[in-house]
Write an enzyme that holds these catalytic residues in place. Structure first.
Site, PDB file in Angstrom:
ATOM      1  N   HIS A 154       0.833  -1.216   0.000  1.00 15.99           N
ATOM      2  CA  HIS A 154       0.000   0.000   0.000  1.00 15.99           C
ATOM      3  C   HIS A 154       0.865   1.263   0.000  1.00 15.99           C
ATOM      4  CE1 HIS A 154      -3.503  -2.454   0.410  1.00 15.99           C
ATOM      5  NE2 HIS A 154      -3.180  -2.876   1.611  1.00 15.99           N
ATOM      6  N   ASP A 161      -5.115  -8.048  -3.599  1.00 11.53           N
ATOM      7  CA  ASP A 161      -5.363  -7.837  -2.167  1.00 11.53           C
ATOM      8  C   ASP A 161      -6.708  -8.402  -1.704  1.00 11.53           C
ATOM      9  OD1 ASP A 161      -5.337  -6.960   0.441  1.00 11.53           O
ATOM     10  OD2 ASP A 161      -5.299  -4.835   0.006  1.00 11.53           O
TER      11      ASP A 161
END
Ligand SMILES: [Zn+2]
Length: 475
Positions: A297, A348
């Site tokens: 991220h 993800d």
């Protein structure tokens, strides 16, 4: 001489060779590796399998939580309450359908915990097998599974303490793709300005108690042909400086190490209140950033954080479809590249599983934010999806169509409504800026034809398998 090798030849109508698209390639595969790449072979020779369209190196999905696939469509705003799979089954938080649709990352996380509480090694195997088969259909040949569902719901280890991780490795094998199991240390339930909180509710099954006990269990995991074992720290919320970042990094120096970093501003604020530093700085001060490290991220960073990550020489994994689904924000991808980081991509939470969408979103997000174009080229984005993604998962010999590389590749059709039109020399640009996972026709892993003409060869009914595995969690 004399050792018999299985040789297969593929004729590629067009192939992505790292910087450009070339036509008419003959690719010879010996056992599981590419033996020869010959250009200028205008017609498929007898005996060669013709792959029409654009063949790319296999795609690396560098960040996955397989069980999040069960949340697709049921954790959106306006989704009917009570449809979260496994609702109320394991969290003990009294969530049985009265919860309203999640409007933030943190309320979404509560729904995710319901699913986490409902899984056991058998049901997780069935779900992951279907999810990894979906990945193969999307051209993904290797997945980085960030795994923290280690123990029984009350935190007691299974008779085999690695039963859940081994189920994931077996699931990837049955789905025909490679896996790097990023077995995760998750020791605390979060932090505030006064310190770390214990694991609560479903979180108890994530924890090993101490870093040493995590290491004992982790040391017993074994890789095999299609599987490697890597390591992860969940986040600075779940592992403290007293748990020993430096020792963790030393123990895992030879494998890929991943960590969620600064996905949420609340994490940054709590870290600054407790430690007087940002998460990136806390980790840098504890010797955590190395070339084998991947920060996942990296959404909310200071200029100083970006410099620290660049100096570490590691990778940043962007997950744009999840980051937008969870309203996280847009990470500073071009700045990280200029600082020296490589980039990988991950689906993800599996809001969608489509590495083409992840790749173009990195550029499109930047365009919307900067109101200028041209931050990432198709070649740079494809490199993240292939070569650099594989390297960040410990497969530096995959992600390229060249002699000696693992024979992992995928072919997209150039005659669909999305991809028809552009000249073949711009097929790479068309792939990144217009193709979707639905355009994938073939996926080959280690020379084995796992997806042929859009059909998975090992899992007969992938949508049916997904529906069955997810439906089972509702009961
Ligand atoms: Zn994640």
């Amino acid at each position: 001489m004399g050792r018999s090798r299985v040789q297969v030849t593929y004729w590629l109508e067009n192939a992505w060779l790292g910087t450009h698209t070339a036509p008419a390639i003959l690719l010879t595969v010996a056992d599981d590796r590419i033996a020869e790449v010959r250009t200028g072979v205008d017609h498929p020779p007898a005996g060669a399998t013709a792959l029409r369209g654009l063949t790319l190196p296999g795609l690396a999905n560098a960040h996955s939580h397989a069980f999040h696939r069960a949340l697709r469509g049921v954790a959106q705003i306006g989704a009917r309450p009570g449809t979260a799979p496994g609702g109320g089954a394991g969290s003990g938080s009294g969530v049985t359908g009265a919860r309203s649709a999640p409007t933030s990352f943190w309320s979404w996380r509560d729904v995710m915990y319901d699913v986490a509480g409902a899984l056991d090694p058998d049901s997780y195997f069935a779900l992951a097998r279907a999810v990894y088969a979906e990945m193969a259909l999307a051209g993904i040949t290797c997945v980085g599974e960030f795994h923290y569902l280690h123990h029984q719901p009350d935190g007691t280890p299974y008779a085999n303490p690695n039963a859940m991780g081994e189920a994931l490795i077996a699931a990837a094998g049955e789905a025909g793709i490679r896996i790097t199991l990023l077995d995760t240390a998750y020791l605390h339930g979060g932090f505030t300005r006064t310190g770390y909180r214990p694991l609560e509710g479903v979180q108890r099954r994530f924890g090993d108690g101490t870093a040493d006990r995590w290491y004992d269990r982790w040391s017993r995991l074994k890789g095999e042909g299609h599987a490697k074992v890597g390591a992860a720290v969940h986040s600075v919320r779940a592992f403290s400086d007293r748990d020993g970042y430096r020792l963790f990094a030393e123990r895992t120096a030879d494998v890929p190490v991943h960590i969620h970093l600064s996905e949420q501003t609340a994490e940054n604020q709590a870290c600054t209140l407790l430690h007087g530093r940002t998460p990136a700085r806390l980790l840098a001060d504890n010797g955590f950033w190395r070339p084998n490290t991947t920060a996942v991220h990296a959404t909310h960073l200071t200029a100083g954080d970006i410099a620290l990550l660049g100096t570490g020489g590691g990778t940043v994994c962007m997950c744009p479809t999840t980051e937008r689904d969870l309203a996280d924000g847009i990470g500073p991808a071009p700045q990280l590249r200029r600082a020296g980081c490589r980039m990988s991509l991950g689906s993800d939470s599996h809001a969608v599983i489509d590495l083409f969408e992840e790749a173009r979103a990195v550029e499109m997000n930047e365009r919307l934010q900067a109101r200028t174009r041209g931050h990432w080229t198709a070649a740079q984005l494809l490199r993240a999806a292939t070569d650099d993604g594989h390297a960040s998962l410990g497969w530096p010999d995959a992600g390229r169509l060249e002699p000696g590389a693992l024979a992992d590749f995928t072919t997209i059709a150039l005659d669909t409504v999305r991809t028809a039109g552009p000249p073949p020399r711009l097929a790479g640009e068309a792939a990144v800026f217009a193709a979707t996972a639905a355009d994938v026709r073939h996926t080959v892993v280690g020379g084995r034809h796992v997806v042929r003409d859009g059909r998975h060869q090992l899992v007969q009914d992938v949508p049916g398998s997904l529906a069955a595995a997810i439906g089972a969690l509702r009961h």
